[in-house]
Design a protein around this motif. Structure first.
Motif, PDB file in Angstrom:
ATOM      1  N   ASP A  22       0.838  -1.209   0.000  1.00 28.16           N
ATOM      2  CA  ASP A  22       0.000   0.000   0.000  1.00 28.16           C
ATOM      3  C   ASP A  22       0.866   1.248   0.000  1.00 28.16           C
ATOM      4  OD1 ASP A  22      -1.739  -2.120   0.834  1.00 28.16           O
ATOM      5  OD2 ASP A  22      -3.180  -0.549   1.373  1.00 28.16           O
ATOM      6  N   GLU A  23       1.894   1.200   0.832  1.00 29.51           N
ATOM      7  CA  GLU A  23       2.788   2.341   0.957  1.00 29.51           C
ATOM      8  C   GLU A  23       3.490   2.623  -0.371  1.00 29.51           C
ATOM      9  OE1 GLU A  23       4.828   2.809   4.720  1.00 29.51           O
ATOM     10  OE2 GLU A  23       6.676   2.433   3.601  1.00 29.51           O
ATOM     11  N   ALA A  24       3.959   1.554  -0.996  1.00 23.20           N
ATOM     12  CA  ALA A  24       4.663   1.719  -2.263  1.00 23.20           C
ATOM     13  C   ALA A  24       3.735   2.316  -3.320  1.00 23.20           C
ATOM     14  CB  ALA A  24       5.210   0.366  -2.727  1.00 23.20           C
ATOM     15  N   VAL A  25       2.514   1.779  -3.413  1.00 21.87           N
ATOM     16  CA  VAL A  25       1.576   2.275  -4.425  1.00 21.87           C
ATOM     17  C   VAL A  25       1.183   3.715  -4.116  1.00 21.87           C
ATOM     18  CG1 VAL A  25      -0.723   1.956  -5.436  1.00 21.87           C
ATOM     19  CG2 VAL A  25       0.695  -0.045  -4.917  1.00 21.87           C
ATOM     20  N   TYR A  26       0.908   3.990  -2.844  1.00 20.10           N
ATOM     21  CA  TYR A  26       0.442   5.318  -2.453  1.00 20.10           C
ATOM     22  C   TYR A  26       1.484   6.394  -2.718  1.00 20.10           C
ATOM     23  CZ  TYR A  26      -1.192   9.137   0.502  1.00 20.10           C
ATOM     24  OH  TYR A  26      -1.582  10.362   0.958  1.00 20.10           O
ATOM     25  N   MET A  27       2.760   6.069  -2.455  1.00 19.04           N
ATOM     26  CA  MET A  27       3.779   7.123  -2.470  1.00 19.04           C
ATOM     27  C   MET A  27       4.530   7.273  -3.793  1.00 19.04           C
ATOM     28  SD  MET A  27       5.427   6.775   1.343  1.00 19.04           S
ATOM     29  CE  MET A  27       6.179   8.400   1.377  1.00 19.04           C
ATOM     30  N   SER A  28       4.521   6.236  -4.638  1.00 19.47           N
ATOM     31  CA  SER A  28       5.504   6.215  -5.722  1.00 19.47           C
ATOM     32  C   SER A  28       5.012   6.734  -7.065  1.00 19.47           C
ATOM     33  CB  SER A  28       5.994   4.779  -5.940  1.00 19.47           C
ATOM     34  OG  SER A  28       6.315   4.195  -4.721  1.00 19.47           O
ATOM     35  N   ASP A  29       5.989   7.125  -7.889  1.00 18.74           N
ATOM     36  CA  ASP A  29       5.767   7.300  -9.317  1.00 18.74           C
ATOM     37  C   ASP A  29       5.950   5.966 -10.006  1.00 18.74           C
ATOM     38  OD1 ASP A  29       5.452  10.190  -9.477  1.00 18.74           O
ATOM     39  OD2 ASP A  29       7.550  10.271  -8.828  1.00 18.74           O
ATOM     40  N   ARG A  30       6.884   5.165  -9.467  1.00 20.46           N
ATOM     41  CA  ARG A  30       7.237   3.912 -10.112  1.00 20.46           C
ATOM     42  C   ARG A  30       7.605   2.902  -9.039  1.00 20.46           C
ATOM     43  NH1 ARG A  30      11.819   2.855 -13.355  1.00 20.46           N
ATOM     44  NH2 ARG A  30      12.672   4.829 -12.631  1.00 20.46           N
ATOM     45  N   ILE A  31       7.263   1.633  -9.297  1.00 18.81           N
ATOM     46  CA  ILE A  31       7.576   0.587  -8.331  1.00 18.81           C
ATOM     47  C   ILE A  31       8.450  -0.469  -8.997  1.00 18.81           C
ATOM     48  CG2 ILE A  31       6.611  -1.238  -6.850  1.00 18.81           C
ATOM     49  CD1 ILE A  31       4.088   0.397  -6.616  1.00 18.81           C
ATOM     50  N   VAL A  32       9.528  -0.837  -8.296  1.00 17.31           N
ATOM     51  CA  VAL A  32      10.396  -1.905  -8.767  1.00 17.31           C
ATOM     52  C   VAL A  32      10.120  -3.109  -7.870  1.00 17.31           C
ATOM     53  CG1 VAL A  32      12.785  -2.664  -9.015  1.00 17.31           C
ATOM     54  CG2 VAL A  32      12.164  -0.303  -9.565  1.00 17.31           C
ATOM     55  N   VAL A  33       9.649  -4.212  -8.459  1.00 17.12           N
ATOM     56  CA  VAL A  33       9.361  -5.414  -7.677  1.00 17.12           C
ATOM     57  C   VAL A  33      10.532  -6.380  -7.798  1.00 17.12           C
ATOM     58  CG1 VAL A  33       7.712  -7.286  -7.270  1.00 17.12           C
ATOM     59  CG2 VAL A  33       6.917  -5.112  -8.202  1.00 17.12           C
ATOM     60  N   LEU A  34      11.030  -6.810  -6.649  1.00 13.74           N
ATOM     61  CA  LEU A  34      12.170  -7.736  -6.660  1.00 13.74           C
ATOM     62  C   LEU A  34      11.705  -9.169  -6.495  1.00 13.74           C
ATOM     63  CD1 LEU A  34      14.780  -5.935  -4.360  1.00 13.74           C
ATOM     64  CD2 LEU A  34      14.495  -5.745  -6.829  1.00 13.74           C
ATOM     65  N   THR A  35      12.528 -10.092  -6.948  1.00 16.44           N
ATOM     66  CA  THR A  35      12.280 -11.506  -6.688  1.00 16.44           C
ATOM     67  C   THR A  35      12.884 -11.850  -5.341  1.00 16.44           C
ATOM     68  OG1 THR A  35      14.384 -12.155  -7.635  1.00 16.44           O
ATOM     69  CG2 THR A  35      12.512 -12.011  -9.138  1.00 16.44           C
ATOM     70  N   LYS A  36      12.637 -13.083  -4.882  1.00 19.87           N
ATOM     71  CA  LYS A  36      13.327 -13.497  -3.655  1.00 19.87           C
ATOM     72  C   LYS A  36      14.795 -13.749  -3.994  1.00 19.87           C
ATOM     73  CE  LYS A  36      12.180 -18.461  -3.864  1.00 19.87           C
ATOM     74  NZ  LYS A  36      13.463 -19.136  -3.967  1.00 19.87           N
ATOM     75  N   GLN A  37      15.586 -14.012  -2.949  1.00 22.63           N
ATOM     76  CA  GLN A  37      17.031 -14.157  -3.147  1.00 22.63           C
ATOM     77  C   GLN A  37      17.380 -15.298  -4.092  1.00 22.63           C
ATOM     78  OE1 GLN A  37      19.823 -14.395   0.096  1.00 22.63           O
ATOM     79  NE2 GLN A  37      19.022 -12.497   0.924  1.00 22.63           N
ATOM     80  N   PRO A  38      18.352 -15.150  -4.958  1.00 25.78           N
ATOM     81  CA  PRO A  38      19.099 -13.908  -5.224  1.00 25.78           C
ATOM     82  C   PRO A  38      18.227 -12.886  -5.961  1.00 25.78           C
ATOM     83  CG  PRO A  38      19.774 -15.646  -6.720  1.00 25.78           C
ATOM     84  CD  PRO A  38      18.823 -16.272  -5.765  1.00 25.78           C
ATOM     85  N   SER A  39      18.191 -11.675  -5.419  1.00 28.70           N
ATOM     86  CA  SER A  39      17.256 -10.674  -5.903  1.00 28.70           C
ATOM     87  C   SER A  39      17.612 -10.144  -7.283  1.00 28.70           C
ATOM     88  CB  SER A  39      17.236  -9.488  -4.946  1.00 28.70           C
ATOM     89  OG  SER A  39      16.661  -9.880  -3.748  1.00 28.70           O
ATOM     90  N   THR A  40      16.608 -10.209  -8.149  1.00 30.93           N
ATOM     91  CA  THR A  40      16.710  -9.501  -9.416  1.00 30.93           C
ATOM     92  C   THR A  40      15.397  -8.757  -9.591  1.00 30.93           C
ATOM     93  OG1 THR A  40      15.858 -11.461 -10.503  1.00 30.93           O
ATOM     94  CG2 THR A  40      18.243 -11.132 -10.585  1.00 30.93           C
ATOM     95  N   ILE A  41      15.278  -8.011 -10.670  1.00 29.68           N
ATOM     96  CA  ILE A  41      14.038  -7.274 -10.862  1.00 29.68           C
ATOM     97  C   ILE A  41      13.017  -8.185 -11.525  1.00 29.68           C
ATOM     98  CG2 ILE A  41      12.956  -5.387 -12.135  1.00 29.68           C
ATOM     99  CD1 ILE A  41      15.501  -3.804 -11.598  1.00 29.68           C
ATOM    100  N   ARG A  42      11.874  -8.288 -10.884  1.00 30.81           N
ATOM    101  CA  ARG A  42      10.812  -9.111 -11.440  1.00 30.81           C
ATOM    102  C   ARG A  42       9.952  -8.268 -12.368  1.00 30.81           C
ATOM    103  NH1 ARG A  42       7.948 -13.828 -10.170  1.00 30.81           N
ATOM    104  NH2 ARG A  42       5.848 -13.665 -11.013  1.00 30.81           N
ATOM    105  N   ASP A  43       9.706  -7.039 -11.948  1.00 24.82           N
ATOM    106  CA  ASP A  43       8.820  -6.192 -12.737  1.00 24.82           C
ATOM    107  C   ASP A  43       9.041  -4.737 -12.339  1.00 24.82           C
ATOM    108  OD1 ASP A  43       6.877  -5.453 -14.493  1.00 24.82           O
ATOM    109  OD2 ASP A  43       5.189  -5.977 -13.184  1.00 24.82           O
TER     110      ASP A  43
END
Lengths: 273, 272
Positions: free
Chosen positions: A195-216
């Motif tokens: 909620d916080e990410a959606v409420y505050m951001s222009d853009r959201i980077v979603v990470l995968t679980k470890q080892p972390s890469t960008i999922r979306d």
């Protein structure tokens, strides 16, 4: 403004090495508010430390306005989750806020900048208090003021509202949003709160679980200024929230379950309808 | 011995709490004197070895009235104080360095571990060879005895400093020296303060002991001279004085801790 390029972090322990972050790349544009969300334990805090130069990445790294970051740069300030540990209990509120300014400014200028920053977070009446005499939300305001007093261009926030109650959290969210537009600050927020990410951001980077890469990476696109009631009541808010939630749940699921789900979908069940 | 603790009286009113500790402490002293008197009356100890408490208290009164006693007291306090100051000047900076720089800690660790358990008294011959029967001998013994516990406390103190606080200081680009000045030193002060309190007791014990054995001027020597002259009342009176000095030092250091560590969780309730 801020670029993360092929950043990897490995830990070498007794039982071989673990890759916390793998080849992560993204960028934050001037004046943009970007959130990094991911399943718990995906190395978000490690990522922030690597970006700021507090931790040395194993490979890759980050650039601030094209300059490689090797230690926390002048134009960057950090706010940590644990205000109780990050504020120094032996200094007053204004002493804490003024501390980072000692390197560059004389006492009078330091005082002025600290007063100004504390005024911006609404704590002018508490200059001579000690942090431990204040509530959790107020302490985190002090930490925010301390970052603000350095007049940063980029603010890195590590789960800054995770240790306060829900109402205080909403207040702090709005405070950061207003400070950001008032002082023209670029923000990178790390959070596990969707909620916080959606409420505050222009853009959201979603990470995968470890080892972390960008999922979306997704553009939020909710209109500004945001409001705790009206923004969160928008259908678009709910659909974004659901989208990110689904991504994180999927990111968190162990791989063999992914396979199982895939198998399940292949099976044609005898339909009821 | 410190007076009774106030812990149990926490819930009671302010007035009660203020008087409970001194009242109980005084009661304890009275009971102690009573037990002393009863031990003599009951024949457990001989009157020839242990004088009546009343006689010792009277002797104490006349000692306090004389100039020589105050000179001796000052000499002992000077020996203890200078020795402790030297120990502090060595142990605190060294502890800061050893606590922050891991290779130095590893390199010096064995040296400290070897020197730490050496009883100060074992160094009396060394002190006499170097300084003879002067105050210097006792000061050396005090400094030696105080350095190690204070060094160990300081190292522990440095390591107790919150790594989030250090990380924060780094994130705000504080230099190594500023980090020590503003974060690491104040953060380890509670441990250093405890170390100083421990050292104050050690300093007194070693100073009196050193004087007694080596014969450097001070209360220790006075106790020995009283014993030689069979002035038992005076001997016991001087022993009581050293005990009272111990209490006074403990109270003084407690007060300093409340003054300088008012931010520390253990002291926050103490000031209003």
């Amino acid at each position: 403004m801020l670029e993360v390029v092929g950043l990897s972090k490995e830990y070498h322990g007794a039982n071989g090495s673990t890759t916390a972050i793998a080849e992560l790349s993204f960028s934050v544009n001037e004046l943009e508010f970007v959130s990094v969300v991911g399943p718990s334990g995906c190395g978000k805090t490690t990522l922030l430390k690597c970006i700021s130069g507090l931790l040395e990445p194993s490979s890759g790294g980050s650039l601030l306005r094209g300059v490689k970051i090797v230690s926390p740069p002048e134009a960057m300030a950090l706010v940590f989750q644990d205000y109780a540990r990050s504020l120094l209990p032996w200094l007053t509120v204004s002493g804490n806020v003024g501390l980072p300014l000692r390197r560059k400014h004389a006492a009078a200028e330091r005082q002025r900048l600290a007063d100004e920053a504390l005024k911006a977070v609404g704590l002018s009446a508490f200059l001579d208090h000690y942090p431990w005499q204040l509530s959790g939300g107020m302490q985190q305001r002090v930490a925010i003021a301390r970052a603000l007093a350095c007049q940063p261009r980029v603010l890195l926030l590590d789960e800054p509202f995770a240790s306060v109650d829900a109402q205080t959290r909403a207040e702090l969210e709005d405070l950061v949003l207003s400070l950001r537009s008032r002082f023209d600050i670029t923000v990178l927020l790390v959070t596990h709160d969707i909620d916080e990410a959606v409420y505050m951001s222009d853009r959201i980077v979603v990470l995968t679980k470890q080892p972390s890469t960008i999922r979306d990476t997704l553009d939020v696109g909710l209109p500004w200024p945001r409001d705790q009631l009206t923004t969160k009541a928008m259908p678009m808010f709910s659909s974004l929230r659901a989208h990110v939630y689904r991504e994180i749940v999927e990111a968190h699921r162990p791989r063999h379950l992914d396979a199982a789900v895939a198998d399940e979908q292949m099976v044609v069940r005898p339909g009821v309808s | 011995m410190p007076p009774a603790k106030v812990g149990g009286a926490r819930a009671r009113s302010g007035l009660d709490r203020r008087w409970a500790a001194p009242a109980l402490g005084a009661l304890g002293i009275v009971l102690g004197l009573l037990a002393w008197e009863l031990a003599i009356v009951g024949g457990i100890v001989s009157e020839l070895d242990v004088p009546h408490p009343a006689a010792v208290v009277a002797e104490l009164g006349s000692l306090l009235g004389g100039g020589e006693f105050w000179t001796q007291l000052r000499q002992t306090m000077t020996n203890a104080g200078i020795g402790m100051a030297i120990a502090t000047a060595i142990a605190v900076p060294l502890g800061m360095v050893m606590g922050t720089v891991q290779p130095i800690r590893v390199a010096l660790g064995p040296v400290v571990e070897v020197l730490r358990p050496v009883p100060g008294i074992a160094l009396v011959p060394l002190a006499i060879v170097v300084w003879g029967p002067t105050g210097g001998s006792t000061i050396f013994l005090v400094a030696f005895g105080c350095t190690w516990p204070l060094l160990v406390q300081t190292i522990h103190g440095v390591q107790s400093v919150d790594d989030v606080a250090i990380m924060t200081a780094r994130s705000f680009r504080l230099s190594g020296l500023s980090r020590i000045r503003w974060v690491i030193f104040p953060g380890s002060l509670p441990y250093i303060a405890t170390g100083l309190r421990i050292c104050a007791a050690i300093a007194l014990i070693v100073a009196v002991g050193g004087e007694l054995i080596i014969g450097t001027p001070g209360l220790g020597t006075a106790i020995r001279q009283a014993q030689d002259g069979l002035a038992l009342e005076e001997m016991y009176a001087l022993i009581v004085v050293t005990g009272m000095l111990g209490i006074a030092l403990n109270l003084a250091f407690g007060r300093l801790e409340r003054r300088f560590l008012k931010w520390h969780p253990s002291q926050r309730g103490a000031h209003r």
